[in-house]
Design a protein around this motif. Structure first.
Motif, PDB file in Angstrom:
ATOM      1  N   GLU A  54       0.841  -1.209   0.000  1.00 40.88           N
ATOM      2  CA  GLU A  54       0.000   0.000   0.000  1.00 40.88           C
ATOM      3  C   GLU A  54       0.873   1.255   0.000  1.00 40.88           C
ATOM      4  O   GLU A  54       0.613   2.196  -0.744  1.00 40.88           O
ATOM      5  CB  GLU A  54      -0.917   0.011   1.218  1.00 40.88           C
ATOM      6  N   THR A  55       1.896   1.256   0.841  1.00 46.03           N
ATOM      7  CA  THR A  55       2.786   2.409   0.931  1.00 46.03           C
ATOM      8  C   THR A  55       3.522   2.621  -0.387  1.00 46.03           C
ATOM      9  O   THR A  55       3.637   3.738  -0.873  1.00 46.03           O
ATOM     10  CB  THR A  55       3.792   2.235   2.085  1.00 46.03           C
ATOM     11  N   ARG A  56       4.010   1.542  -0.978  1.00 50.03           N
ATOM     12  CA  ARG A  56       4.713   1.630  -2.255  1.00 50.03           C
ATOM     13  C   ARG A  56       3.790   2.211  -3.333  1.00 50.03           C
ATOM     14  O   ARG A  56       4.207   3.094  -4.095  1.00 50.03           O
ATOM     15  CB  ARG A  56       5.214   0.260  -2.686  1.00 50.03           C
ATOM     16  N   ALA A  57       2.552   1.765  -3.375  1.00 48.50           N
ATOM     17  CA  ALA A  57       1.614   2.275  -4.372  1.00 48.50           C
ATOM     18  C   ALA A  57       1.347   3.767  -4.169  1.00 48.50           C
ATOM     19  O   ALA A  57       1.311   4.544  -5.128  1.00 48.50           O
ATOM     20  CB  ALA A  57       0.301   1.490  -4.303  1.00 48.50           C
ATOM     21  N   ARG A  58       1.161   4.176  -2.902  1.00 46.27           N
ATOM     22  CA  ARG A  58       0.922   5.598  -2.631  1.00 46.27           C
ATOM     23  C   ARG A  58       2.138   6.440  -2.992  1.00 46.27           C
ATOM     24  O   ARG A  58       2.013   7.530  -3.557  1.00 46.27           O
ATOM     25  CB  ARG A  58       0.543   5.812  -1.177  1.00 46.27           C
ATOM     26  N   LEU A  59       3.339   5.959  -2.664  1.00 47.01           N
ATOM     27  CA  LEU A  59       4.555   6.703  -2.986  1.00 47.01           C
ATOM     28  C   LEU A  59       4.746   6.831  -4.497  1.00 47.01           C
ATOM     29  O   LEU A  59       5.140   7.884  -4.993  1.00 47.01           O
ATOM     30  CB  LEU A  59       5.773   6.045  -2.351  1.00 47.01           C
ATOM     31  N   GLU A  60       4.452   5.763  -5.216  1.00 44.37           N
ATOM     32  CA  GLU A  60       4.567   5.817  -6.675  1.00 44.37           C
ATOM     33  C   GLU A  60       3.572   6.811  -7.258  1.00 44.37           C
ATOM     34  O   GLU A  60       3.908   7.580  -8.154  1.00 44.37           O
ATOM     35  CB  GLU A  60       4.359   4.431  -7.277  1.00 44.37           C
ATOM     36  N   ALA A  61       2.344   6.815  -6.728  1.00 48.26           N
ATOM     37  CA  ALA A  61       1.330   7.759  -7.207  1.00 48.26           C
ATOM     38  C   ALA A  61       1.750   9.194  -6.910  1.00 48.26           C
ATOM     39  O   ALA A  61       1.618  10.085  -7.756  1.00 48.26           O
ATOM     40  CB  ALA A  61      -0.028   7.462  -6.570  1.00 48.26           C
ATOM     41  N   ARG A  62       2.269   9.425  -5.692  1.00 48.33           N
ATOM     42  CA  ARG A  62       2.729  10.778  -5.333  1.00 48.33           C
ATOM     43  C   ARG A  62       3.901  11.204  -6.200  1.00 48.33           C
ATOM     44  O   ARG A  62       4.006  12.353  -6.610  1.00 48.33           O
ATOM     45  CB  ARG A  62       3.109  10.840  -3.862  1.00 48.33           C
ATOM     46  N   GLY A  63       4.812  10.288  -6.469  1.00 46.60           N
ATOM     47  CA  GLY A  63       5.952  10.600  -7.327  1.00 46.60           C
ATOM     48  C   GLY A  63       5.502  10.972  -8.727  1.00 46.60           C
ATOM     49  O   GLY A  63       6.021  11.920  -9.325  1.00 46.60           O
ATOM     50  N   GLU A  64       4.537  10.241  -9.248  1.00 52.19           N
ATOM     51  CA  GLU A  64       4.005  10.531 -10.585  1.00 52.19           C
ATOM     52  C   GLU A  64       3.328  11.905 -10.600  1.00 52.19           C
ATOM     53  O   GLU A  64       3.524  12.686 -11.529  1.00 52.19           O
ATOM     54  CB  GLU A  64       3.011   9.444 -11.016  1.00 52.19           C
ATOM     55  N   ARG A  65       2.550  12.213  -9.542  1.00 50.40           N
ATOM     56  CA  ARG A  65       1.899  13.538  -9.464  1.00 50.40           C
ATOM     57  C   ARG A  65       2.928  14.649  -9.371  1.00 50.40           C
ATOM     58  O   ARG A  65       2.811  15.679 -10.032  1.00 50.40           O
ATOM     59  CB  ARG A  65       0.958  13.609  -8.257  1.00 50.40           C
ATOM     60  N   ALA A  66       3.969  14.445  -8.566  1.00 50.55           N
ATOM     61  CA  ALA A  66       5.015  15.461  -8.417  1.00 50.55           C
ATOM     62  C   ALA A  66       5.732  15.679  -9.748  1.00 50.55           C
ATOM     63  O   ALA A  66       6.031  16.813 -10.121  1.00 50.55           O
ATOM     64  CB  ALA A  66       6.011  15.043  -7.333  1.00 50.55           C
ATOM     65  N   TYR A  67       5.979  14.600 -10.475  1.00 48.58           N
ATOM     66  CA  TYR A  67       6.625  14.710 -11.781  1.00 48.58           C
ATOM     67  C   TYR A  67       5.744  15.498 -12.744  1.00 48.58           C
ATOM     68  O   TYR A  67       6.230  16.389 -13.446  1.00 48.58           O
ATOM     69  CB  TYR A  67       6.916  13.315 -12.341  1.00 48.58           C
ATOM     70  N   GLN A  68       4.450  15.169 -12.774  1.00 50.71           N
ATOM     71  CA  GLN A  68       3.530  15.878 -13.666  1.00 50.71           C
ATOM     72  C   GLN A  68       3.462  17.359 -13.321  1.00 50.71           C
ATOM     73  O   GLN A  68       3.473  18.217 -14.209  1.00 50.71           O
ATOM     74  CB  GLN A  68       2.125  15.255 -13.594  1.00 50.71           C
ATOM     75  N   GLU A  69       3.381  17.673 -12.014  1.00 49.13           N
ATOM     76  CA  GLU A  69       3.310  19.068 -11.590  1.00 49.13           C
ATOM     77  C   GLU A  69       4.583  19.815 -11.968  1.00 49.13           C
ATOM     78  O   GLU A  69       4.527  20.947 -12.444  1.00 49.13           O
ATOM     79  CB  GLU A  69       3.070  19.167 -10.085  1.00 49.13           C
ATOM     80  N   ASP A  72       4.581  20.355 -15.718  1.00 43.94           N
ATOM     81  CA  ASP A  72       3.640  21.412 -16.095  1.00 43.94           C
ATOM     82  C   ASP A  72       4.182  22.793 -15.740  1.00 43.94           C
ATOM     83  O   ASP A  72       4.041  23.741 -16.508  1.00 43.94           O
ATOM     84  CB  ASP A  72       2.283  21.189 -15.413  1.00 43.94           C
ATOM     85  N   THR A  73       4.817  22.913 -14.570  1.00 38.55           N
ATOM     86  CA  THR A  73       5.383  24.191 -14.141  1.00 38.55           C
ATOM     87  C   THR A  73       6.511  24.622 -15.066  1.00 38.55           C
ATOM     88  O   THR A  73       6.571  25.786 -15.490  1.00 38.55           O
ATOM     89  CB  THR A  73       5.895  24.098 -12.692  1.00 38.55           C
ATOM     90  N   VAL A  74       7.408  23.698 -15.400  1.00 39.33           N
ATOM     91  CA  VAL A  74       8.521  24.023 -16.293  1.00 39.33           C
ATOM     92  C   VAL A  74       7.989  24.403 -17.674  1.00 39.33           C
ATOM     93  O   VAL A  74       8.465  25.378 -18.283  1.00 39.33           O
ATOM     94  CB  VAL A  74       9.524  22.849 -16.374  1.00 39.33           C
ATOM     95  N   THR A  75       7.006  23.685 -18.164  1.00 36.52           N
ATOM     96  CA  THR A  75       6.416  23.998 -19.467  1.00 36.52           C
ATOM     97  C   THR A  75       5.786  25.389 -19.447  1.00 36.52           C
ATOM     98  O   THR A  75       5.965  26.174 -20.373  1.00 36.52           O
ATOM     99  CB  THR A  75       5.360  22.942 -19.848  1.00 36.52           C
ATOM    100  N   HIS A  76       5.059  25.688 -18.374  1.00 35.31           N
ATOM    101  CA  HIS A  76       4.430  26.999 -18.234  1.00 35.31           C
ATOM    102  C   HIS A  76       5.486  28.101 -18.214  1.00 35.31           C
ATOM    103  O   HIS A  76       5.341  29.134 -18.884  1.00 35.31           O
ATOM    104  CB  HIS A  76       3.584  27.044 -16.954  1.00 35.31           C
ATOM    105  N   GLN A  77       6.564  27.900 -17.457  1.00 34.07           N
ATOM    106  CA  GLN A  77       7.634  28.901 -17.379  1.00 34.07           C
ATOM    107  C   GLN A  77       8.337  29.070 -18.727  1.00 34.07           C
ATOM    108  O   GLN A  77       8.662  30.197 -19.123  1.00 34.07           O
ATOM    109  CB  GLN A  77       8.646  28.527 -16.293  1.00 34.07           C
TER     110      GLN A  77
END
Length: 110
Positions: A54-69, A72-77
């Motif tokens: 469960e922890t591994r799945a949550r960490l992977e999901a958070r990592g993917e969200r952080a990467y996307q964010e 998106d921020t770098v693209t916007h800049q």
């Protein structure tokens, strides 16, 4: 520009909770190994494995969200910078020249 501080604090808090739960389960498993009760060890091992997954799945999901964010921020800049250069070409040339002079002076000092 959006404020990411509350999201970061929530993510950090959740990560700490996940690691604390996992740590407690592993500690229970280690303590249970002192007791030679095979049933107890099996149950704790299954719970530890479940929490680990469960922890591994949550960490992977958070990592993917952080990467996307971040992407998106770098693209916007980059888009904002591109628009600025197109809207103010002479100013951009002046800034580039000034930066070049400063870098040249710093390199020349060595």
């Amino acid at each position: 520009m959006a404020d990411h501080a509350p999201h970061t604090r929530d993510t950090t808090r959740q990560l700490k909770e996940d690691l604390q739960h996992l740590s407690q389960t592993v500690e229970e498993l280690v303590n249970a190994t002192a007791d030679d009760s095979r049933h107890n060890i099996k149950e704790l091992r299954e719970r530890a494995e479940r929490r680990l997954n469960e922890t591994r799945a949550r960490l992977e999901a958070r990592g993917e969200r952080a990467y996307q964010e971040a992407r998106d921020t770098v693209t916007h800049q980059a888009d904002a910078c591109d628009r600025y250069v197109h809207d103010h070409p002479w100013t951009s040339i002046g800034i580039g020249a000034a930066v070049g002079v400063v870098v040249g002076m710093l390199i020349g000092r060595r």
